[in-house]
Design a protein around this motif. Sequence first.
Motif, PDB file in Angstrom:
ATOM      1  N   GLY A  17       0.882  -1.186   0.168  1.00 33.10           N
ATOM      2  CA  GLY A  17      -0.037   0.131   0.077  1.00 33.10           C
ATOM      3  C   GLY A  17       0.806   1.232  -0.103  1.00 33.10           C
ATOM      4  N   ALA A  18       0.170   2.399   0.482  1.00 36.30           N
ATOM      5  CA  ALA A  18       1.087   3.521   0.561  1.00 36.30           C
ATOM      6  C   ALA A  18       2.353   3.510   1.212  1.00 36.30           C
ATOM      7  CB  ALA A  18       0.276   4.651   1.229  1.00 36.30           C
ATOM      8  N   VAL A  19       2.398   2.943   2.595  1.00 36.54           N
ATOM      9  CA  VAL A  19       3.523   3.009   3.231  1.00 36.54           C
ATOM     10  C   VAL A  19       4.556   1.798   2.821  1.00 36.54           C
ATOM     11  CG1 VAL A  19       4.488   2.332   5.581  1.00 36.54           C
ATOM     12  CG2 VAL A  19       2.430   3.898   5.468  1.00 36.54           C
ATOM     13  N   GLY A  20       3.952   0.782   2.347  1.00 33.87           N
ATOM     14  CA  GLY A  20       4.959  -0.431   2.064  1.00 33.87           C
ATOM     15  C   GLY A  20       5.423   0.157   0.422  1.00 33.87           C
ATOM     16  N   THR A  21       5.025   0.603  -0.275  1.00 33.15           N
ATOM     17  CA  THR A  21       5.547   1.269  -1.334  1.00 33.15           C
ATOM     18  C   THR A  21       6.425   2.006  -1.057  1.00 33.15           C
ATOM     19  OG1 THR A  21       3.454   0.767  -2.790  1.00 33.15           O
ATOM     20  CG2 THR A  21       5.164   2.130  -3.627  1.00 33.15           C
ATOM     21  N   ALA A  22       6.381   3.153  -0.271  1.00 33.72           N
ATOM     22  CA  ALA A  22       7.140   4.303  -0.074  1.00 33.72           C
ATOM     23  C   ALA A  22       8.613   3.645   0.664  1.00 33.72           C
ATOM     24  CB  ALA A  22       6.528   5.240   1.063  1.00 33.72           C
ATOM     25  N   LEU A  23       8.355   2.769   1.490  1.00 30.93           N
ATOM     26  CA  LEU A  23       9.712   2.158   2.248  1.00 30.93           C
ATOM     27  C   LEU A  23      10.225   1.169   1.026  1.00 30.93           C
ATOM     28  CD1 LEU A  23       8.218   1.155   5.544  1.00 30.93           C
ATOM     29  CD2 LEU A  23       9.605   3.104   4.886  1.00 30.93           C
ATOM     30  N   GLY A  96      15.496 -17.476  10.254  1.00 31.76           N
ATOM     31  CA  GLY A  96      15.824 -15.995  10.994  1.00 31.76           C
ATOM     32  C   GLY A  96      15.438 -14.917  10.469  1.00 31.76           C
ATOM     33  N   GLY A  97      16.376 -13.802  10.160  1.00 28.98           N
ATOM     34  CA  GLY A  97      16.160 -12.635   9.828  1.00 28.98           C
ATOM     35  C   GLY A  97      15.205 -11.735  10.597  1.00 28.98           C
ATOM     36  N   SER A  98      14.830 -10.762  10.189  1.00 31.15           N
ATOM     37  CA  SER A  98      13.855  -9.535  10.847  1.00 31.15           C
ATOM     38  C   SER A  98      12.907  -9.137  10.194  1.00 31.15           C
ATOM     39  CB  SER A  98      15.130  -8.256  11.229  1.00 31.15           C
ATOM     40  OG  SER A  98      16.070  -8.498  12.030  1.00 31.15           O
ATOM     41  N   VAL A  99      11.872  -8.686  11.037  1.00 38.28           N
ATOM     42  CA  VAL A  99      10.571  -8.241  10.502  1.00 38.28           C
ATOM     43  C   VAL A  99      10.535  -6.846  11.103  1.00 38.28           C
ATOM     44  CG1 VAL A  99       8.017  -8.588  10.326  1.00 38.28           C
ATOM     45  CG2 VAL A  99       9.503 -10.394  10.430  1.00 38.28           C
ATOM     46  N   LEU A 100      10.540  -5.754  10.213  1.00 34.85           N
ATOM     47  CA  LEU A 100      10.197  -4.550  10.525  1.00 34.85           C
ATOM     48  C   LEU A 100       8.465  -4.209  10.244  1.00 34.85           C
ATOM     49  CD1 LEU A 100      11.343  -1.555  11.085  1.00 34.85           C
ATOM     50  CD2 LEU A 100      10.416  -1.086   8.551  1.00 34.85           C
ATOM     51  N   VAL A 101       7.986  -3.965  11.602  1.00 37.03           N
ATOM     52  CA  VAL A 101       6.460  -4.031  11.533  1.00 37.03           C
ATOM     53  C   VAL A 101       5.756  -2.502  11.389  1.00 37.03           C
ATOM     54  CG1 VAL A 101       4.367  -4.687  12.993  1.00 37.03           C
ATOM     55  CG2 VAL A 101       6.090  -6.004  13.005  1.00 37.03           C
ATOM     56  N   ALA A 102       5.716  -2.369  10.248  1.00 36.26           N
ATOM     57  CA  ALA A 102       5.563  -0.869   9.888  1.00 36.26           C
ATOM     58  C   ALA A 102       3.866  -0.704   9.821  1.00 36.26           C
ATOM     59  CB  ALA A 102       6.052  -0.352   8.565  1.00 36.26           C
ATOM     60  N   GLN A 103       3.329  -1.069  11.011  1.00 37.87           N
ATOM     61  CA  GLN A 103       1.923  -0.969  11.074  1.00 37.87           C
ATOM     62  C   GLN A 103       1.348   0.078  12.160  1.00 37.87           C
ATOM     63  OE1 GLN A 103       1.158  -5.163  12.192  1.00 37.87           O
ATOM     64  NE2 GLN A 103       0.183  -5.330  10.061  1.00 37.87           N
ATOM     65  N   ASP A 107       0.798  -2.641  19.697  1.00 37.66           N
ATOM     66  CA  ASP A 107       0.903  -3.909  20.242  1.00 37.66           C
ATOM     67  C   ASP A 107       1.642  -4.850  19.002  1.00 37.66           C
ATOM     68  OD1 ASP A 107      -1.312  -3.926  18.677  1.00 37.66           O
ATOM     69  OD2 ASP A 107      -2.213  -5.260  19.850  1.00 37.66           O
ATOM     70  N   GLN A 108       2.451  -4.073  18.226  1.00 35.72           N
ATOM     71  CA  GLN A 108       3.097  -4.755  16.939  1.00 35.72           C
ATOM     72  C   GLN A 108       3.729  -6.052  17.360  1.00 35.72           C
ATOM     73  OE1 GLN A 108       3.456  -1.473  17.896  1.00 35.72           O
ATOM     74  NE2 GLN A 108       3.770  -0.238  16.092  1.00 35.72           N
ATOM     75  N   ALA A 134      13.863 -17.863  15.709  1.00 41.17           N
ATOM     76  CA  ALA A 134      12.541 -17.193  15.520  1.00 41.17           C
ATOM     77  C   ALA A 134      12.417 -16.123  14.692  1.00 41.17           C
ATOM     78  CB  ALA A 134      11.805 -17.250  16.982  1.00 41.17           C
ATOM     79  N   GLY A 135      13.437 -15.375  14.652  1.00 40.35           N
ATOM     80  CA  GLY A 135      13.591 -14.144  14.034  1.00 40.35           C
ATOM     81  C   GLY A 135      13.336 -12.883  14.907  1.00 40.35           C
ATOM     82  N   THR A 136      13.861 -11.677  14.593  1.00 40.54           N
ATOM     83  CA  THR A 136      13.762 -10.535  15.207  1.00 40.54           C
ATOM     84  C   THR A 136      12.521  -9.771  14.779  1.00 40.54           C
ATOM     85  OG1 THR A 136      15.892 -10.639  15.663  1.00 40.54           O
ATOM     86  CG2 THR A 136      14.778  -8.603  16.046  1.00 40.54           C
ATOM     87  N   VAL A 137      11.616  -9.481  15.604  1.00 41.47           N
ATOM     88  CA  VAL A 137      10.350  -8.506  15.301  1.00 41.47           C
ATOM     89  C   VAL A 137      10.896  -6.856  15.808  1.00 41.47           C
ATOM     90  CG1 VAL A 137       8.213  -8.038  15.858  1.00 41.47           C
ATOM     91  CG2 VAL A 137       8.876 -10.372  15.462  1.00 41.47           C
ATOM     92  N   VAL A 138      10.969  -6.077  14.939  1.00 37.98           N
ATOM     93  CA  VAL A 138      11.255  -4.867  15.178  1.00 37.98           C
ATOM     94  C   VAL A 138       9.951  -3.690  14.971  1.00 37.98           C
ATOM     95  CG1 VAL A 138      12.666  -2.831  14.660  1.00 37.98           C
ATOM     96  CG2 VAL A 138      13.611  -5.187  14.588  1.00 37.98           C
ATOM     97  N   PRO A 139       9.121  -3.346  15.995  1.00 33.67           N
ATOM     98  CA  PRO A 139       8.272  -2.521  15.689  1.00 33.67           C
ATOM     99  C   PRO A 139       8.682  -1.034  15.155  1.00 33.67           C
ATOM    100  CG  PRO A 139       8.620  -2.420  18.079  1.00 33.67           C
ATOM    101  CD  PRO A 139       9.521  -3.748  17.222  1.00 33.67           C
ATOM    102  N   ALA A 140       7.880  -0.562  14.350  1.00 38.28           N
ATOM    103  CA  ALA A 140       8.225   0.802  13.750  1.00 38.28           C
ATOM    104  C   ALA A 140       6.769   1.549  13.680  1.00 38.28           C
ATOM    105  CB  ALA A 140       8.589   0.612  12.222  1.00 38.28           C
ATOM    106  N   LEU A 141       7.169   2.927  14.179  1.00 40.44           N
ATOM    107  CA  LEU A 141       6.331   3.983  14.235  1.00 40.44           C
ATOM    108  C   LEU A 141       6.427   4.793  12.764  1.00 40.44           C
ATOM    109  CD1 LEU A 141       6.653   5.145  17.691  1.00 40.44           C
ATOM    110  CD2 LEU A 141       5.208   3.375  16.776  1.00 40.44           C
ATOM    111  N   VAL A 142       5.717   4.869  11.925  1.00 43.52           N
ATOM    112  CA  VAL A 142       5.756   5.533  10.730  1.00 43.52           C
ATOM    113  C   VAL A 142       5.263   6.666  10.640  1.00 43.52           C
ATOM    114  CG1 VAL A 142       5.151   5.231   8.244  1.00 43.52           C
ATOM    115  CG2 VAL A 142       5.382   3.152   9.569  1.00 43.52           C
TER     116      VAL A 142
END
Length: 320
Positions: A17-23, A96-103, A107-108, A134-142
Amino acid sequence: MSPGVTGRVTVAVVGMGAVGTALAGALAAAGHDVVACGRRPLSNIEVTEGDSTATYPVRWAAAPGEVGPVALTVLATKIHDTGGAAEWLAVLTSAGGSVLVAQNGVDQVERVGPLVGAAGEHHRGTDSAGAGSAGTVVPALVYVNAERVAPGVVRTRRSDRDLVVPGTDEAAPVADLLAGAGLAVERSADFATAAWRKMLTNVSANPITALTGRRVEVLAEQPVAELAMRVLREAVAVANAEGAQLTDADAHEVLTWLQTLAPGSTTSMLQDRDAGRPLEHDGLTGTIVRLGDRHGIDVGANRTLLSLLSAVSPGASATR
């Protein structure tokens, strides 16, 4: 993503969407291998900022098996579409790897953590024996103001910060990669309070713009500003009951910031209503109402907005 990762990496973006495409545009511009994940084919994305427009190549994947594990996954779906991304997350983070939660929301980690890596395989009912970490979950404030013009096409309006992430060692490699892509990344030592401060912008600007059908300029009109302040003060009370450290000054600062955004700035909820998509009201305003009720806090203004948003939102869908 391991500490110290440098150079070109593969980044999967779930939710174009808008945020995903911008990033995705910022990461592709920095030379990373960007994979657009979803049903809609994309080979290029177009990002306009001010008078400048640039086009970047991306790879398209219609199913998780076409990608496999990646160093970084960007989850940019709406809150109510998180469950629909479960298979993507489990496969993309299976090594593994990381997940940037751009939501949006506060409670990301709790929302996305059970869907990542070995935990995600278990969530899907798949044998996870031998799976990776399990991978790393990184919450993000957009804070990037992004407007989706067409599939794969966005207009952005940038301010002095694009993203806020936790100031932890675990989040540092992702923050470094994003900063290296030209994004203004703030690292917060009190991310819980930062998340609630961002929630203030979401529960005020999103509902009011969606219900009025107008962009953020509407928040400068006195009767609307007074409503926004009631909404914000209720949210501050709920935030503090949940352990954040906010004051009435934060409510005023948020409203002032919204009133000084670039003319024409929009919100995700207004874009969704204009496009006839389900609104994110339950994960935003609904959270304030539920937590307010739990703590015995009067959240009458938010409750009224929630009722109106529920009435105008199309039925929720499983996929974006």
